[in-house]
Structures are given as C-alpha cells and as structure tokens.
Write an enzyme that holds these catalytic residues in place. Structure first.
Site, short mmCIF file in Angstrom:
data_model
loop_
_atom_site.label_atom_id
_atom_site.label_comp_id
_atom_site.label_asym_id
_atom_site.label_seq_id
_atom_site.Cartn_x
_atom_site.Cartn_y
_atom_site.Cartn_z
N LYS A 168 1.27 0.46 14.58
CA LYS A 168 2.53 -0.14 15.68
C LYS A 168 2.93 -1.34 15.91
O LYS A 168 4.18 -1.71 16.12
CB LYS A 168 2.66 1.27 16.31
CG LYS A 168 3.05 2.54 15.44
CD LYS A 168 4.27 2.26 14.77
CE LYS A 168 3.80 2.95 13.33
NZ LYS A 168 4.19 2.86 11.86
N TYR A 188 -9.28 6.15 7.19
CA TYR A 188 -9.28 6.34 8.66
C TYR A 188 -10.59 7.40 9.10
O TYR A 188 -10.20 8.34 8.96
CB TYR A 188 -7.65 6.06 8.55
CG TYR A 188 -7.05 5.62 9.64
CD1 TYR A 188 -6.50 4.94 8.62
CD2 TYR A 188 -6.44 5.07 10.96
CE1 TYR A 188 -5.29 4.23 9.14
CE2 TYR A 188 -5.70 3.71 10.79
CZ TYR A 188 -4.68 3.29 10.13
OH TYR A 188 -3.57 2.40 10.22
N HIS A 214 1.01 -1.15 0.08
CA HIS A 214 -0.07 -0.02 -0.14
C HIS A 214 0.77 1.35 0.02
O HIS A 214 2.06 1.27 1.13
CB HIS A 214 -1.10 0.48 1.25
CG HIS A 214 -1.94 -1.05 0.94
ND1 HIS A 214 -3.93 -0.44 2.13
CD2 HIS A 214 -2.61 -2.01 -0.08
CE1 HIS A 214 -4.95 -1.29 1.35
NE2 HIS A 214 -3.57 -2.24 0.83
N TYR A 219 4.17 6.56 9.98
CA TYR A 219 3.48 5.46 10.05
C TYR A 219 4.33 4.00 8.95
O TYR A 219 3.86 3.07 9.01
CB TYR A 219 1.82 6.41 8.79
CG TYR A 219 0.80 5.09 8.75
CD1 TYR A 219 0.21 4.94 9.39
CD2 TYR A 219 1.02 4.11 7.85
CE1 TYR A 219 -1.55 4.08 9.27
CE2 TYR A 219 -0.18 3.29 7.21
CZ TYR A 219 -1.67 3.01 8.03
OH TYR A 219 -2.23 2.15 7.82
N PRO A 228 -3.79 0.79 19.37
CA PRO A 228 -3.77 0.15 17.70
C PRO A 228 -4.04 0.82 16.45
O PRO A 228 -3.82 0.33 15.14
CB PRO A 228 -5.32 -1.03 17.01
CG PRO A 228 -6.20 -0.75 18.62
CD PRO A 228 -5.51 0.40 19.22
#
Ligand code: APR
Ligand code: PHB
Length: 391
Positions: free
Chosen positions: A297, A201, A72, A385, A293
């Site tokens: 990570k 998100y 991704h 990220y 979550p």
C-alpha cells in the site's frame, strides 16, 4: 529563486505532484537531497492500484506503464502447504492491480520532468524549511557549496520518513502513532522467471514468504527474518533454500534460482502523523505515514495523498478557494487509516509472531481457512487489496 510550490523530495510523491501541478499551470521546484541515480537505485514494491494507474495517466506519463506493466486479476494465499487463489477481479466487480516497479514509475516521472525542462535540484545539502506558519514560506539549501533560497507560496513535504519537513514542525503541533513489528523482510531481486504467474503470500510455521515479480523475467522474493539478522548472514544459496522450505511442493519444484541483483533487509513499521498540514506546509507520502509492505500500500497511499494535495492546490490557484487546502489533512487521513488497518491486519495474519507460539499459528490458519471459504471475508480482502475508492 521564487516559485509557487516548493516540493521537498524527488521520490514518487514529489515527482508525481510536480507533474500534476505543472499540467495545471502551477510553477514548482523540486529539491532533493540525493542524486537522481541514488533515487533510482532504491528497490521498493511494485503493485499499482487502479487509482495510481489513473494518476499516472492524468500526469501524462502512463505510456510505458501500460506497455510493460502486467495486469494481475488474482493473488494466491499459501498455508498448511496448499495454495488458494483469491479472484480479485470477480470479487470486486472487475478491478485489477498492475505489476510495475516503483523504480520504473519513478524513472518515467523523472524522464518526463527532464523533457519538460522543469527545475529539479539534486544533491542539495542542508535543506531547511522556514516560516510556513506565515504567508511567505522559504526553503534554503546548499548547492555545490553555495547557499540558495527559494521563496514560495506553499511547501510540499514529500521527503519520506526520514525527511526534514515533518521534523521541522513544533512537536506540540503533531501527534505520531507508531507500531514496530518484531521482524523484518529480507528481499532478493533476480533475473529469473517468477515461480508463479500470480503473487504468492505464504504463511508457514517457519515464517512468512512472498513470491513477487517485476516482469516475466525478473523476480522479487521476500522472507520474514528476525531483526537481528544481517544481510551478510544470508548467502544467495541460504535464501533460496529457506524460500523452498516455505513453499508448497509444486512451487518448490518450479522455482528457478539465480544470482541476486540486490538483497536487503527492511524492518516493518506502521506509522501515522496527524495532521498533515501546518499552515503552508503539507506532508504527503512516506513523510506522513508508513505501512508495513504486506499488501503493497505504500506507493498507492503516496499517490492518493498527491491526488488530494494537487486537487487542493489547483483549486486554490484556479478558483481562489481555500476549501481543498483546509480539508487536505482530513481527506487524506481517512484513506490512510483504512490502508493502515488493512496492512496491519494482513501483516498480523501472515507472519509468525514468536511470542504467540503455536496457538497464534493455529488461529491464523483458522482465519485463513475461513477467509478462503467465506465470500464475505474474501471480498473484504479483495476490496482492500485492489484499493479502496477515493472519497
Ligand atoms: N531534503 C531533500 N530531500 C530529502 C530530504 C531532505 N532533507 N530527506 C529525504 N529526502 C528525499 C529522499 O532522498 C527521497 O528521494 O525525499 C525522497 C522521499 O522519497 P520516498 O522515500 O520514496 O517517499 P515518497 O516519495 O513519499 O514515496 C513513497 O516510497 O518508501 C516507499 O513504500 C513507500 O512506495 C512508497 C513510496
Ligand atoms: C514487491 O513486489 O516488492 C511487493 C509486492 C507485494 C507486496 C509487497 C511487496 O505486498
């Protein structure tokens, strides 16, 4: 029994450590409280940083991950009814993440260990660690009603948040930092195609939602729920209805629903224990720290701990040097605290905090608006990220 490194716990931390040590010619035995089937039945996150991908390759178990994992290059942030893409690849000079479930990664490690015939004791009862403050640590446990002892040089505590290793350290020798959040994540797994190619998100006045995936035909969705909610309060239909209400119009129309394969509620917690070494006992992965979550990570931090720990132990056996062992805790904690900070920040930005009211919601929307328009702020999100570099 005698080995060089006794590893407690056959989750991703313990299995990856065992594999890396074996590759370097270091004997190890894994002792796990549950059965292998039980370990594989736990549904956890599924986003791998490059650091984790590289470690799987180094351990020689990356083949299926490369064949089946989905790279991704971006994520989507949804707020005020609109989706905005964060181009992870462009913002980080080419870095990506990979969608590959923790269950699959664990299975690959288990299969490799079994094929090599490396010793793993499953369903061990009453596991206890002894004498790690001296030269000759021991692990004791019960197997099929018989008492067994492993004598070893080192003990690796890879036994998760509720394990026995951290709990065996005298309380005066350990400092624990903790933050508990006033909500949980209700997760649903289904054999339906993901609603969108990339993860979404979502920050909404109804609470956070996440659209994730395991493959092109298996989806993983989450809803922020009050801690008082019970899984049985949530029928599949109620879940899908609530998820729709937290999505934008396009996603709402595209969403394909189906029966749940698994549904569970997990509370959110930030936790760090310091230090991570006590004489000849080391903590790695969830045994030493927990992140909420948001940002996925947990598994990646476990992998970086294992990298530092395996390097330190290999240095000890191959070069007779204590340096890596002496620095393990400090090196790991430097990366852990940065991931703790990121996970805490991303959690605070995306969730509804009832005590903050409408003011909190508007401030979050302002920060998200700033984030998507500022190259500096987007870059900070993207860098964290995809995973910070290993020192
Ligand atoms: N004796 C032996 N094994 C134990 C004991 C014990 N007393 N207590 C716990 N265990 C086992 C658990 O059954 C589990 O299989 O230790 C293992 C720990 O595995 P995880 O909880 O998966 O922790 P870790 O391997 O560090 O992996 C971290 O898991 O929770 C996620 O987000 C986290 O993805 C991250 C990853
Ligand atoms: C998941 O797929 O389970 C997942 C993905 C991203 C997250 C958390 C969980 O931030």
């Amino acid at each position: 029994m005698r080995t060089q490194v006794a590893i407690i716990g056959a989750g991703p931390s313990g299995l990856l450590l065992g594999q890396l040590l074996h590759k370097a010619g270091i004997d190890n035995i894994i002792v796990e409280r549950q059965s292998a089937e039980y370990v594989l039945g736990r549904i956890r996150a599924g986003i791998l940083e490059q650091v984790t991908i590289d470690l799987m390759d180094e351990a020689g178990v990356g083949q299926r991950m490369h064949a089946e994992g989905l790279p991704h290059t971006g994520i989507e942030l949804l707020f005020e009814g609109q989706r905005h893409r964060i181009d992870l690849q462009a913002l980080t000079g080419g870095k990506k993440v990979m969608v590959y479930g923790q269950t699959e990664l664990t299975r690959d490690l288990m299969d490799a260990r079994q094929a090599l015939g490396l010793p793993t004791v499953y369903s061990a009862a009453d596991v206890a660690v002894h004498d790690f403050d001296g030269e000759r640590p021991r692990v004791t446990f019960q197997r099929e009603g018989r008492s067994e002892t492993i004598e070893c040089d080192f003990i690796a505590g890879c036994d998760g948040f509720h394990g026995v290793c951290r709990a065996s350290v005298p309380s005066g020798a350990i400092t624990e930092y903790e933050k508990v959040y006033p909500f949980g994540w209700l997760g649903l797994l289904s054999d339906t195609p993901p609603v969108s190619e990339e993860l979404i998100y979502a920050n909404t006045p109804r609470g956070f939602a996440l659209c994730s995936q395991r493959s092109l035909s298996r989806s993983r969705y989450y809803l922020q729920v009050p801690l008082t909610d019970k899984v049985q309060d949530w029928s599949d239909e109620a879940f899908w209805n609530e998820l729709r209400l937290r999505l934008d119009e396009t996603a709402r129309e595209r969403l394909i629903t189906g029966p749940s394969l698994e549904k569970s509620i997990a509370p959110l917690r930030s936790f760090v224990a310091e230090p991570l070494r006590f004489g000849r006992l080391f903590l790695a992965g969830d045994a030493g720290h927990i992140v909420p979550p948001t940002g996925a990570k947990g598994l990646n931090l476990a992998a970086s701990d294992v990298h530092y720990l395996s390097t330190a132990l290999i240095e000890y056996y191959q070069e007779r040097s204590q340096a890596g062992i002496d620095h393990y805790s400090q090196r790991s904690l430097a990366r852990i605290w940065k991931a703790e900070r990121f996970s805490w920040w991303f959690t605070n930005l995306m969730h509804r905090f009832p005590a903050e009211g409408g003011f909190g919601q508007r401030v979050q929307e302002a920060e998200l608006d700033y984030l998507i328009h500022s190259q500096a702020a987007s870059t900070a999100l993207a860098e964290n990220y995809v995973g910070l570099p290993m020192a």
